[in-house]
Design an enzyme around this catalytic site. Structure first.
Site: not given
Ligand code: NDP
Length: 314
Positions: A136, A139-140
């Site tokens: 992701c 997200c990261d």
């Protein structure tokens, strides 16, 4: 022990689950949504959503999902931050067990459990999960500011993630196993026009390299020449497709060869009367939020009709 009774139990909290809940709540079915492990579903780990009708300026996935949840709750939907761990569809009402051990008897069930990211299956991938390996970018990606990263895959997701990461990172390799992308033309053009993205064609990731500090490289093999080479980088993002979340139901619900729930004709009906399916869990082709929302609506309508025609005596 007291067994709770639920008229319409919805498993999953993506656009399909919440749309089903909005319709079911407005039809007085008193739906209860079990959010599952990823509350809000896949849209909470994507970037801006620009193609959902009604948002001319686009909307963040997390924001859209909290609005859908609020809309479902406004009409009386109860949302529980829990997963379902067992479902026995052999007779109605269906016996359902939650992760906290609660037992429920459900008159009807709508399965909207979506799909999850696929992994390559390398040992090193598991080893460095969360230490340089991610599925992701939204997200990261932040953790790789001004670093070199790679995205594995050649579909729309891979291209979208590569474009997103190019805004944060110094350089992005797009590692593609064939000599063409599967992604839509518009997405391909965006990638080809981006100077920070280098496409590595015919490239198979063999090993994710690293040490105690996490990932520091990726070993790829050229499928034409058989040559391997190591690329220095700090992060590897997997974007190689998704797997439908049907493990819990596979012994009872009819699935297709890829594991997606089969629905009857054009309805949301499964092979079990009173169990319906909506969203990515039954849709190998479109997998779009708007399509999932539409199928959630269908499932609630099918469910409402079913409950009218098949009441359970108190
Ligand atoms: P796809 O299934 O479309 O693409 C998966 C990609 O990963 C393919 O390029 C595939 O290669 C590659 N791949 C699969 N397994 C491996 C492996 N073991 N090693 C290396 N590469 C591998 O998945 P997506 O998640 O990209 O997209 C899913 C659906 O969602 C699609 O319908 C897509 O259009 C849609 N989508 C739309 C978006 C938008 O419109 N904004 C954004 C994101 C997704 P190969 O091509 O060789 O099979």
């Amino acid at each position: 022990m007291n067994t709770e009774k639920i008229k319409c139990l919805i498993i999953g909290s993506g656009p399909a689950g919440y749309t089903a809940a909005i319709y079911a709540a407005r039809a007085d079915l008193n739906p209860v949504v079990f959010e599952g492990m990823q509350a809000g579903g896949q849209l909470t780990i994507t970037t801006e959503i620009e193609n959902f009708p009604g948002y001319p300026e686009g909307v963040a996935g997390t924001e859209m999902m909290s609005q859908l949840k609020a809309q479902a709750e406004r009409f009386g939907t109860e949302v529980r931050p829990e997963s379902i761990t067992k479902a026995d569809f052999s007779h109605r009402p269906f016996a359902i067990e939650t992760e906290s051990g609660a037992n429920i008897l459900a008159e009807s069930v709508i399965i909207a459990t979506g799909a999850s990211a696929r992994w390559l299956g390398l040992e090193s991938e598991q080893k460095f999960m969360g230490q340089g390996v991610s599925a992701c970018a939204t997200c990261d990606g932040f953790f790789y500011k001004n670093q070199v990263v790679a995205v594995i895959g050649g579909g729309d997701t891979a291209c979208e993630e590569a474009s997103y990461l190019s805004k944060i990172c110094k350089k992005v390799y797009l590692v593609v196993r064939r000599d063409e992308l599967r992604a839509s033309k518009a997405m391909q053009e965006r990638v080809f026009a981006n100077e920070k993205i280098e496409v590595l064609w015919n490239s198979k990731p063999n090993e994710i390299l690293g040490d105690a500090d996490g990932v520091n490289g990726l070993r790829i093999e050229n499928s034409k020449s058989g040559e391997t080479k190591d690329i220095e980088l700090m992060g590897v993002f997997l974007a190689i497709g998704h797997k439908p979340n049907t493990d819990l139901f596979k012994e009872q619900i009819e699935l297709d060869a890829q594991g997606y729930i089969k629905t009857l004709d054009k309805s949301s009906k499964t092979n079990i009367e009173g169990v319906f399916a909506a969203g990515d869990v039954m849709d190998p082709s479109y997998r779009q939020a708007i399509v999932a929302a539409g199928s959630g609506c269908k499932a609630a309508m099918d469910c409402e009709r079913f409950l009218i025609e098949n009441p359970i005596a108190e």
